[in-house]
Design a protein around this motif. Structure first.
Motif, PDB file in Angstrom:
ATOM      1  N   UNK A  86       0.716  -1.034   0.017  1.00 29.35           N
ATOM      2  CA  UNK A  86      -0.020  -0.026   0.091  1.00 29.35           C
ATOM      3  C   UNK A  86       0.999   1.149   0.121  1.00 29.35           C
ATOM      4  N   UNK A  87       1.947   1.207   0.862  1.00 30.10           N
ATOM      5  CA  UNK A  87       2.894   2.201   0.790  1.00 30.10           C
ATOM      6  C   UNK A  87       3.499   2.462  -0.803  1.00 30.10           C
ATOM      7  N   UNK A  88       3.884   1.475  -1.270  1.00 32.86           N
ATOM      8  CA  UNK A  88       4.727   1.711  -2.760  1.00 32.86           C
ATOM      9  C   UNK A  88       3.693   2.362  -3.562  1.00 32.86           C
ATOM     10  N   UNK A  89       2.299   1.668  -3.542  1.00 33.86           N
ATOM     11  CA  UNK A  89       1.343   2.220  -4.454  1.00 33.86           C
ATOM     12  C   UNK A  89       1.224   3.583  -4.335  1.00 33.86           C
ATOM     13  N   UNK A  90       1.186   4.204  -2.852  1.00 30.97           N
ATOM     14  CA  UNK A  90       0.864   5.426  -2.737  1.00 30.97           C
ATOM     15  C   UNK A  90       2.156   6.423  -3.109  1.00 30.97           C
ATOM     16  N   UNK A  91       3.154   5.831  -2.608  1.00 30.33           N
ATOM     17  CA  UNK A  91       4.562   6.724  -3.132  1.00 30.33           C
ATOM     18  C   UNK A  91       5.432   5.605  -3.658  1.00 30.33           C
ATOM     19  N   UNK A  92       5.514   5.151  -5.138  1.00 30.89           N
ATOM     20  CA  UNK A  92       6.439   4.290  -5.539  1.00 30.89           C
ATOM     21  C   UNK A  92       7.782   4.439  -5.504  1.00 30.89           C
ATOM     22  N   UNK A  93       8.345   5.752  -5.116  1.00 29.88           N
ATOM     23  CA  UNK A  93       9.569   6.285  -5.044  1.00 29.88           C
ATOM     24  C   UNK A  93      10.138   5.920  -3.539  1.00 29.88           C
ATOM     25  N   UNK A  94       9.244   5.784  -2.697  1.00 29.44           N
ATOM     26  CA  UNK A  94       9.646   5.595  -1.186  1.00 29.44           C
ATOM     27  C   UNK A  94      10.963   4.796  -0.933  1.00 29.44           C
ATOM     28  N   UNK A  95      11.902   5.107   0.004  1.00 28.04           N
ATOM     29  CA  UNK A  95      12.848   4.412   0.424  1.00 28.04           C
ATOM     30  C   UNK A  95      12.877   3.574   1.542  1.00 28.04           C
ATOM     31  N   UNK A  96      11.887   3.907   2.258  1.00 31.66           N
ATOM     32  CA  UNK A  96      11.913   3.310   3.631  1.00 31.66           C
ATOM     33  C   UNK A  96      10.322   2.624   3.887  1.00 31.66           C
ATOM     34  N   UNK A  97      10.398   1.472   4.804  1.00 34.40           N
ATOM     35  CA  UNK A  97       9.289   1.072   5.219  1.00 34.40           C
ATOM     36  C   UNK A  97       8.471   2.146   6.191  1.00 34.40           C
ATOM     37  N   UNK A  98       7.455   1.657   6.632  1.00 35.34           N
ATOM     38  CA  UNK A  98       6.556   2.925   7.577  1.00 35.34           C
ATOM     39  C   UNK A  98       7.523   3.262   8.869  1.00 35.34           C
ATOM     40  N   UNK A  99       7.631   1.917   9.563  1.00 31.68           N
ATOM     41  CA  UNK A  99       8.319   2.147  10.760  1.00 31.68           C
ATOM     42  C   UNK A  99       9.780   3.056  10.661  1.00 31.68           C
ATOM     43  N   UNK A 100      10.447   2.825   9.654  1.00 26.33           N
ATOM     44  CA  UNK A 100      11.743   3.412   9.390  1.00 26.33           C
ATOM     45  C   UNK A 100      11.587   4.760   9.194  1.00 26.33           C
ATOM     46  N   UNK A 101      10.550   5.148   8.487  1.00 25.62           N
ATOM     47  CA  UNK A 101      10.258   6.561   8.123  1.00 25.62           C
ATOM     48  C   UNK A 101       9.915   7.230   9.126  1.00 25.62           C
ATOM     49  N   UNK A 102       9.065   6.696   9.827  1.00 24.46           N
ATOM     50  CA  UNK A 102       8.511   7.363  11.314  1.00 24.46           C
ATOM     51  C   UNK A 102       9.590   7.627  12.328  1.00 24.46           C
ATOM     52  N   UNK A 103      10.494   6.719  12.396  1.00 28.16           N
ATOM     53  CA  UNK A 103      11.804   6.647  13.224  1.00 28.16           C
ATOM     54  C   UNK A 103      12.669   8.048  12.597  1.00 28.16           C
ATOM     55  N   UNK A 104      12.943   8.028  11.322  1.00 30.66           N
ATOM     56  CA  UNK A 104      13.701   9.228  10.665  1.00 30.66           C
ATOM     57  C   UNK A 104      12.958  10.709  10.887  1.00 30.66           C
ATOM     58  N   UNK A 105      11.624  10.572  10.902  1.00 30.34           N
ATOM     59  CA  UNK A 105      11.072  11.872  10.989  1.00 30.34           C
ATOM     60  C   UNK A 105      11.220  12.385  12.457  1.00 30.34           C
ATOM     61  N   UNK A 106      11.225  11.365  13.454  1.00 37.50           N
ATOM     62  CA  UNK A 106      11.074  11.748  15.049  1.00 37.50           C
ATOM     63  C   UNK A 106      12.501  12.210  15.098  1.00 37.50           C
ATOM     64  N   UNK A 107      13.607  11.441  14.748  1.00 37.45           N
ATOM     65  CA  UNK A 107      14.907  12.040  14.760  1.00 37.45           C
ATOM     66  C   UNK A 107      15.025  13.495  14.039  1.00 37.45           C
ATOM     67  N   UNK A 108      14.579  13.683  12.838  1.00 38.38           N
ATOM     68  CA  UNK A 108      14.795  14.961  12.337  1.00 38.38           C
ATOM     69  C   UNK A 108      14.037  15.937  13.228  1.00 38.38           C
ATOM     70  N   UNK A 109      13.042  15.610  13.702  1.00 35.84           N
ATOM     71  CA  UNK A 109      12.239  16.616  14.724  1.00 35.84           C
ATOM     72  C   UNK A 109      13.112  17.230  16.008  1.00 35.84           C
ATOM     73  N   UNK A 110      14.056  15.976  16.403  1.00 35.10           N
ATOM     74  CA  UNK A 110      14.518  16.384  17.535  1.00 35.10           C
ATOM     75  C   UNK A 110      15.839  17.377  17.375  1.00 35.10           C
ATOM     76  N   UNK A 111      16.200  17.224  16.113  1.00 34.72           N
ATOM     77  CA  UNK A 111      17.306  18.183  15.610  1.00 34.72           C
ATOM     78  C   UNK A 111      17.113  19.511  15.590  1.00 34.72           C
TER      79      UNK A 111
END
Length: 111
Positions: A86-111
């Motif tokens: 479902x994620x690939x259908x919505x964003x076929x160019x995505x690099x990360x699974x949902x869990x890793x993307x959320x973890x990355x976004x949380x880390x970016x917000x902390x910076x």
């Protein structure tokens, strides 16, 4: 991905006023105009921002096509697990699974 790529290329050509190159597009953007100065600057800033966004999307699609060729499309670049269909259908160019993307976004917000 190929359809999205072609659509982006068409939009970039339209933003640039045709099949002109980056240098020609920049020269046209900074040519004198009859508009007032503030309006002209605002228009130029918007055009360059849109161009940069379109180019970033095009690069992401090209990278996804390269991952397809390499046999790694649909694999998360962080953890290696399969990205949800479902994620690939919505964003076929995505690099990360949902869990890793959320973890990355949380880390970016902390910076």
């Amino acid at each position: 991905l190929l359809a999205r790529r072609n659509a982006l290329l068409s939009r970039l050509r339209a933003l640039r006023g045709g099949a002109s190159g980056r240098a020609q597009a920049a020269a046209e953007q900074f040519a004198p105009a009859d508009d007032n100065h503030a309006q002209l600057i605002s228009h130029k800033d918007l055009a360059f921002a849109l161009d940069a966004q379109e180019l970033a999307q095009l690069q992401a699609i090209d990278q996804a096509l390269a991952r397809i060729d390499a046999g790694h499309y649909g694999e998360c670049i962080d953890c290696g697990s399969s990205i949800e269909v479902a994620r690939l259908r919505a964003m076929p160019q995505t690099l990360r699974c949902m869990a890793c993307q959320q973890q990355r976004e949380r880390a970016e917000r902390r910076r």
